[in-house]
Design a protein around this motif. Sequence first.
Motif, PDB file in Angstrom:
ATOM      1  N   LEU A  53      10.702  14.073  -1.498  1.00 32.21           N
ATOM      2  CA  LEU A  53      10.185  12.744  -1.832  1.00 32.21           C
ATOM      3  C   LEU A  53       8.776  12.646  -1.270  1.00 32.21           C
ATOM      4  O   LEU A  53       8.564  12.796  -0.064  1.00 32.21           O
ATOM      5  N   PHE A  54       7.831  12.407  -2.155  1.00 28.72           N
ATOM      6  CA  PHE A  54       6.436  12.214  -1.756  1.00 28.72           C
ATOM      7  C   PHE A  54       6.274  10.755  -1.340  1.00 28.72           C
ATOM      8  O   PHE A  54       6.690   9.852  -2.055  1.00 28.72           O
ATOM      9  N   ILE A  55       5.686  10.556  -0.178  1.00 27.45           N
ATOM     10  CA  ILE A  55       5.491   9.194   0.324  1.00 27.45           C
ATOM     11  C   ILE A  55       4.017   8.985   0.617  1.00 27.45           C
ATOM     12  O   ILE A  55       3.406   9.759   1.365  1.00 27.45           O
ATOM     13  N   PHE A  62       0.818  -1.211   0.000  1.00 27.53           N
ATOM     14  CA  PHE A  62       0.000   0.000   0.000  1.00 27.53           C
ATOM     15  C   PHE A  62       0.857   1.270   0.000  1.00 27.53           C
ATOM     16  O   PHE A  62       0.340   2.364   0.168  1.00 27.53           O
ATOM     17  N   TYR A  63       2.182   1.093  -0.121  1.00 29.08           N
ATOM     18  CA  TYR A  63       3.098   2.232  -0.016  1.00 29.08           C
ATOM     19  C   TYR A  63       3.661   2.634  -1.365  1.00 29.08           C
ATOM     20  O   TYR A  63       3.940   1.788  -2.206  1.00 29.08           O
ATOM     21  N   GLY A  64       3.884   3.919  -1.514  1.00 29.81           N
ATOM     22  CA  GLY A  64       4.506   4.375  -2.745  1.00 29.81           C
ATOM     23  C   GLY A  64       5.337   5.617  -2.496  1.00 29.81           C
ATOM     24  O   GLY A  64       5.189   6.285  -1.462  1.00 29.81           O
ATOM     25  N   GLN A  65       6.222   5.897  -3.443  1.00 28.53           N
ATOM     26  CA  GLN A  65       7.062   7.089  -3.344  1.00 28.53           C
ATOM     27  C   GLN A  65       7.212   7.682  -4.740  1.00 28.53           C
ATOM     28  O   GLN A  65       7.144   6.972  -5.746  1.00 28.53           O
ATOM     29  N   SER A 125      -0.199  11.032   3.451  1.00 26.10           N
ATOM     30  CA  SER A 125       0.946  11.274   2.576  1.00 26.10           C
ATOM     31  C   SER A 125       1.890  12.194   3.334  1.00 26.10           C
ATOM     32  O   SER A 125       1.464  13.007   4.161  1.00 26.10           O
ATOM     33  N   GLU A 126       3.166  12.005   3.064  1.00 26.45           N
ATOM     34  CA  GLU A 126       4.177  12.819   3.736  1.00 26.45           C
ATOM     35  C   GLU A 126       5.238  13.202   2.735  1.00 26.45           C
ATOM     36  O   GLU A 126       5.306  12.652   1.643  1.00 26.45           O
TER      37      GLU A 126
END
Lengths: 252, 92
Positions: free
Chosen positions: A214-216, A153-156, A224-225
């Motif tokens: 970096l968008f996380i 479920f994670y992306g960057q 989102s961070e």
Amino acid sequence: MLSERELERYKRQILLFGNDGQERLKSSHIFIAGAGGLGSPVAIYLAVAGVGTITVVDMDTVEQSNLNRQILHYDRDIGKKKTVSAIAKLQEYNPDIIINAIDTTITADNIRRLVGQADGIVDAMDNYPVRYLLNRVALEMKVPFFHGAIRGFYGQATTIIPGKTPCLECIFPRAPPKEVFPVVGVTPGVIGTVQATEVIKYLTKQGELLVGRLFIWDGLAATSEEIAIEKNPVCPVCGSGTGTELPAGMMR
Amino acid sequence: MTVKLRFFARFRELLGTDIIVEPHDGTLLAALVAEVARKNTDGYAAIFDEQGTFREFVILMRNGKRVETAEAGTITVADGDEIAVFPPVAGG
């Protein structure tokens, strides 16, 4: 010049960036490395936005286990080359643009020829060795590199502008280990559309690019961070006093 | 003093996130991360190798600034620090 049909097709986005912006999209060429989970939404959204020339490179054949996320490919495409499947769908989405789909493995030997005169490179790969190659060629050609990667479920994502932002190897000097990564299709959907948004903004000169950060995305927590990222002054690729010679083989 | 540890992606699944710890003065950054990671065997093994050193792909940030993992054993944490521990993801 935009045709009557194009003016009508892109009417709602011309409200955003005008005929000039639409002309810029039309005269642009974007290179997408991969027609899988990330490559699918990136290619679809750039095609429908009217990016005039899109090159997609992939060496794989469509498998049943791809279909939970690789939305360019349908059940009936199982067994077909992804390039064949991709070109058919993208041309149906938008018959007014040029699609090149190249069935090959990206290597240090062929990468410059594949990228050609593209105005930007989209990272839709699933491994770091090829990402590092794309990063180096983007730096060498001074074209933006739109990075994205996912797991579960994670992306960057981040946008790399040669000479201005940290490069991929500044941010990730060493690759994580290879694995059969778990993934649900919505995650490359989120990150791929972030990448496509960046491409459209870059080409139409709109907004603030995702640079130097970096968008996380954490889909599980629905948060989102951002992480601020900096150039590595001794980066072997873009740091001072370094060359951009590609490694002899694809693997580093 | 109070320090916040933030894990991302797979590290977060294994160890949770936004962990507030109260280390003693002079606690080293690497030791602090190891101590918190030890609460979950898989979490520890995801971040550290058998020798107890950071795995080479791990990204460590202190208050938004990158810290080389090799140097984390010589840096002491300070009150109010926010430490992020992040694995790059690779899928596409």
